[in-house]
Design an enzyme around this catalytic site. Structure first.
Site, PDB file in Angstrom:
ATOM      1  N   LYS A   1      59.255 113.814 117.959  1.00  0.00           N
ATOM      2  CA  LYS A   1      58.769 112.591 118.523  1.00  0.00           C
ATOM      3  C   LYS A   1      58.197 114.100 118.989  1.00  0.00           C
ATOM      4  O   LYS A   1      58.665 114.645 119.554  1.00  0.00           O
ATOM      5  CB  LYS A   1      58.488 111.484 119.163  1.00  0.00           C
ATOM      6  CG  LYS A   1      58.780 110.532 118.190  1.00  0.00           C
ATOM      7  CD  LYS A   1      59.351 109.091 118.790  1.00  0.00           C
ATOM      8  CE  LYS A   1      59.977 107.832 117.438  1.00  0.00           C
ATOM      9  NZ  LYS A   1      58.898 107.791 116.855  1.00  0.00           N
TER      10      LYS A   1
ATOM     11  N   GLU B   1      60.416  97.312 122.083  1.00  0.00           N
ATOM     12  CA  GLU B   1      59.734  97.466 120.916  1.00  0.00           C
ATOM     13  C   GLU B   1      59.444  95.954 121.198  1.00  0.00           C
ATOM     14  O   GLU B   1      59.756  94.742 121.815  1.00  0.00           O
ATOM     15  CB  GLU B   1      60.991  97.035 119.402  1.00  0.00           C
ATOM     16  CG  GLU B   1      61.092  98.816 119.406  1.00  0.00           C
ATOM     17  CD  GLU B   1      61.913  98.523 117.672  1.00  0.00           C
ATOM     18  OE1 GLU B   1      61.123  98.964 117.150  1.00  0.00           O
ATOM     19  OE2 GLU B   1      63.016  98.091 118.333  1.00  0.00           O
TER      20      GLU B   1
ATOM     21  N   ASP C   1      71.699 100.576 115.939  1.00  0.00           N
ATOM     22  CA  ASP C   1      70.484 101.180 115.776  1.00  0.00           C
ATOM     23  C   ASP C   1      69.310 101.571 116.358  1.00  0.00           C
ATOM     24  O   ASP C   1      69.272 102.471 116.060  1.00  0.00           O
ATOM     25  CB  ASP C   1      69.622  99.133 114.898  1.00  0.00           C
ATOM     26  CG  ASP C   1      68.707  99.712 114.917  1.00  0.00           C
ATOM     27  OD1 ASP C   1      68.498 100.540 113.701  1.00  0.00           O
ATOM     28  OD2 ASP C   1      67.202  98.933 115.437  1.00  0.00           O
TER      29      ASP C   1
ATOM     30  N   HIS D   1      68.401 107.041 119.017  1.00  0.00           N
ATOM     31  CA  HIS D   1      66.817 107.244 119.896  1.00  0.00           C
ATOM     32  C   HIS D   1      68.207 107.366 120.983  1.00  0.00           C
ATOM     33  O   HIS D   1      66.946 108.905 121.880  1.00  0.00           O
ATOM     34  CB  HIS D   1      66.598 106.648 119.371  1.00  0.00           C
ATOM     35  CG  HIS D   1      66.393 106.275 117.736  1.00  0.00           C
ATOM     36  ND1 HIS D   1      66.438 107.199 116.904  1.00  0.00           N
ATOM     37  CD2 HIS D   1      66.031 105.332 117.422  1.00  0.00           C
ATOM     38  CE1 HIS D   1      66.564 106.576 115.793  1.00  0.00           C
ATOM     39  NE2 HIS D   1      65.995 105.732 116.088  1.00  0.00           N
TER      40      HIS D   1
ATOM     41  N   LYS E   1      64.543  94.440 120.581  1.00  0.00           N
ATOM     42  CA  LYS E   1      63.663  93.610 120.440  1.00  0.00           C
ATOM     43  C   LYS E   1      62.615  92.668 121.031  1.00  0.00           C
ATOM     44  O   LYS E   1      63.257  91.935 121.735  1.00  0.00           O
ATOM     45  CB  LYS E   1      63.790  93.013 118.679  1.00  0.00           C
ATOM     46  CG  LYS E   1      64.851  94.438 118.101  1.00  0.00           C
ATOM     47  CD  LYS E   1      64.483  94.131 116.568  1.00  0.00           C
ATOM     48  CE  LYS E   1      64.857  95.272 115.997  1.00  0.00           C
ATOM     49  NZ  LYS E   1      63.568  96.384 115.335  1.00  0.00           N
TER      50      LYS E   1
END
Ligand code: BG6
Length: 513
Positions: A205, A239, A258, A263, A362
């Site tokens: 990114k 998210e 995840d 990340h 999430k």
């Protein structure tokens, strides 16, 4: 080739970044990631004239698919997912060199057929072609693919030369320290480390790459980048989406595996590492590993350094949405976390005493990824109103990774008027405003880097293990506790109360970015 207006990202790039003749072989060619990210990335590199003149794309998968059908699948993927529309000239050139090989991942003869297919390509053009194997399959077949790349001789192809075989490996890289270590052991039995490109797409990114530039190319930040001036750091990867149709995968994974282990840990490493001695990939990765190793083991259990939660029913984007336990493919007794927050201490000279907070989840209030660096407040002697609480905001430098990529700084300012009263104001820079908005996607940069053999934005074996070493005890304690200690949060909120308590211990609050 298409008339491609050069994005600032591309200026001056192609002259020193020419990739050798290359064949990209995608394992998992009919998978979701291939359609959403990999094929569009290759197409956009072609559009920008960044692919070598001799470029080939080979899909590999269990399902027999005729070449023509694979080309149609690829064109459909570009139409649906590429940031640019399908341009016939660019596509025709790519399509002419696109083919498919069918075979099982654990069948050595299938890899011999693949080797013959690559040899035929070389024969046709009369040149050696660098093989770039992209493993984009479920992790259960990483091992047989690697072993068969070894057994068929493909892994060793042109080893030692700049166009040696290269292997890109998608996440998840293991499920814990032991499995990551086992995977690294298999990798080392067939490949040398410079041939290996473990992907974390966050490193591709734009804003994440800018982090190093901001830190080390601006002399106003570096002198302040330590425990003397920084109060705390918050890293958020939030998210808005739920698990959607990925329930089967997510149930086995959860937020820590995840998002956090990879990340957010990478964002942390780049934010907090020491200046590397050069921009050489190994120099940067050495510093990241050192940093990850300096993180203190976490205190687990009630009142410790970790919070986990599942989303309950709530509202997202004005729509009522179900809770995690009601989603398709999720066990009603599931103990999988959809949110995790960590409070970390880095035990080194620069950071001792500065809490680093990481959170991801999430179904949070909105999609936002950012790194917020909170500076210490100035002494409270001058601007407190009589009898009132000293109320200057802390200067916060925030790197907004997505969406609205940019950088902002909160400063205290005098409110115009006859009295001296202060108000925090935000100074902002947005990439889209300055550079235009059609920025290359992370996968474009990463595929190009792997093709030219630049491992800077990929994760080294010891790095992934250092991160797993920190995360594995958390996973073990959660597995032992089952659902005990699992908090909840309403979909569309900013997360559970237990995460607020985590930062409140140090008198901090989470930012609402
Ligand atoms: C992936 C995770 O690695 O990153 C997904 O598996 C997540 O669950 C995704 O949605 C987020 O990526 P991005 O680039 O949309 O922030």
């Amino acid at each position: 080739m298409a008339d491609s207006p050069r994005h600032p990202f591309l200026q001056g790039l192609s002259k020193h970044r020419g990739a050798p003749p290359t064949v990209v072989v995608i394992f998992g060619a009919s998978g979701d990631l291939t359609a959403r990210k990999l094929i569009p990335a290759v197409y956009n590199l072609g559009y920008d004239n960044l692919l070598p003149a001799d470029f080939f794309l080979v899909g590999f998968g269990r399902k027999p698919i005729p070449d023509e059908e694979f080309r149609t699948m690829a064109a459909d993927a570009i139409k649906e997912f590429s940031r640019r529309e399908l341009n016939q000239d660019v596509w025709s050139r790519l399509a002419a060199n696109t083919s498919y090989v069918a075979g099982g991942y654990d069948e050595k003869p299938a890899f011999d057929r693949l080797a013959a297919h690559l040899a035929a390509i070389e024969k046709k053009i009369g040149r050696e072609v660098q093989p770039l194997f992209y493993i984009s399959t479920p992790p259960s077949v990483f091992d047989p693919i690697l072993r068969n790349l070894g057994a068929s001789g493909l892994a060793a192809k042109y080893r030692g030369s700049p166009h040696q075989a290269k292997v890109v490996i998608e996440k998840p890289f293991g499920r814990d320290l032991d499995s990551a270590h086992a995977l690294n052991t298999t990798i080392r039995s067939v490949l040398e480390e410079p041939q290996v490109y473990r992907i974390d797409h966050y490193l591709g990114k734009e804003t994440v790459q800018d982090l190093l530039v901001q830190r080390f190319a601006n002399s106003i930040f570096e002198p302040l980048w330590n425990r003397n001036f920084i109060e705390s750091v918050q890293i958020t990867v939030a998210e808005e989406v739920g698990v959607g149709t990925r329930g089967g995968y997510y149930e086995q994974s959860g937020c820590l595996r995840d998002m956090i282990q990879n990340h957010t840990m990478q964002l942390l490493a780049l934010t907090a590492m020491e200046p590397p001695v050069s921009l050489d990939p190994e120099a940067i990765r050495d510093e990241k590993v050192k940093l990850l190793k300096a993180i203190q083991p976490l205190v687990l259990g009630p009142g410790g350094d970790v919070a986990r939660a599942q989303y309950a029913a709530g509202m997202t984007g004005g729509k009522a949405v179900p809770g995690y336990l009601q989603e398709e493919g999720i066990s009603p007794q599931s103990a999988t976390e959809t949110y995790a927050a960590l409070r970390l201490s880095i035990n080194n000279w620069r950071w001792q005493g500065v809490p680093f907070y990481l959170r991801s989840g999430k179904r949070l209030a909105r999609r936002v990824s950012e790194i917020a660096v909170n500076f210490k407040r100035p002494p409270g002697t001058l601007f407190a109103e009589e009898g009132a609480r000293f109320d200057l905001a802390s200067n916060t430098l925030s790197f907004q990774i997505q969406p609205d990529e940019g950088l902002s700084l909160i400063l205290n300012t005098k409110i115009p008027g006859l009295e001296t009263r202060t108000q925090p104001v935000k100074m902002s820079f947005r990439y889209a405003t300055t550079f235009g908005s059609n920025t290359p996607e992370a996968y474009e940069r990463l595929v190009l880097d792997a093709m030219i053999g630049d491992g800077t934005l990929f994760i080294r074996g010891d790095e992934t293990e250092a991160s797993w070493k920190l995360c594995t005890p958390i996973l073990q304690s959660w597995a032992a506790a089952g659902r005990t200690g699992m908090d909840t949060y309403a979909a569309g909120s900013w997360g559970p109360l237990s995460a607020d308590a985590l930062v409140a211990k140090n008198n901090h609050v989470w930012r609402q970015p």
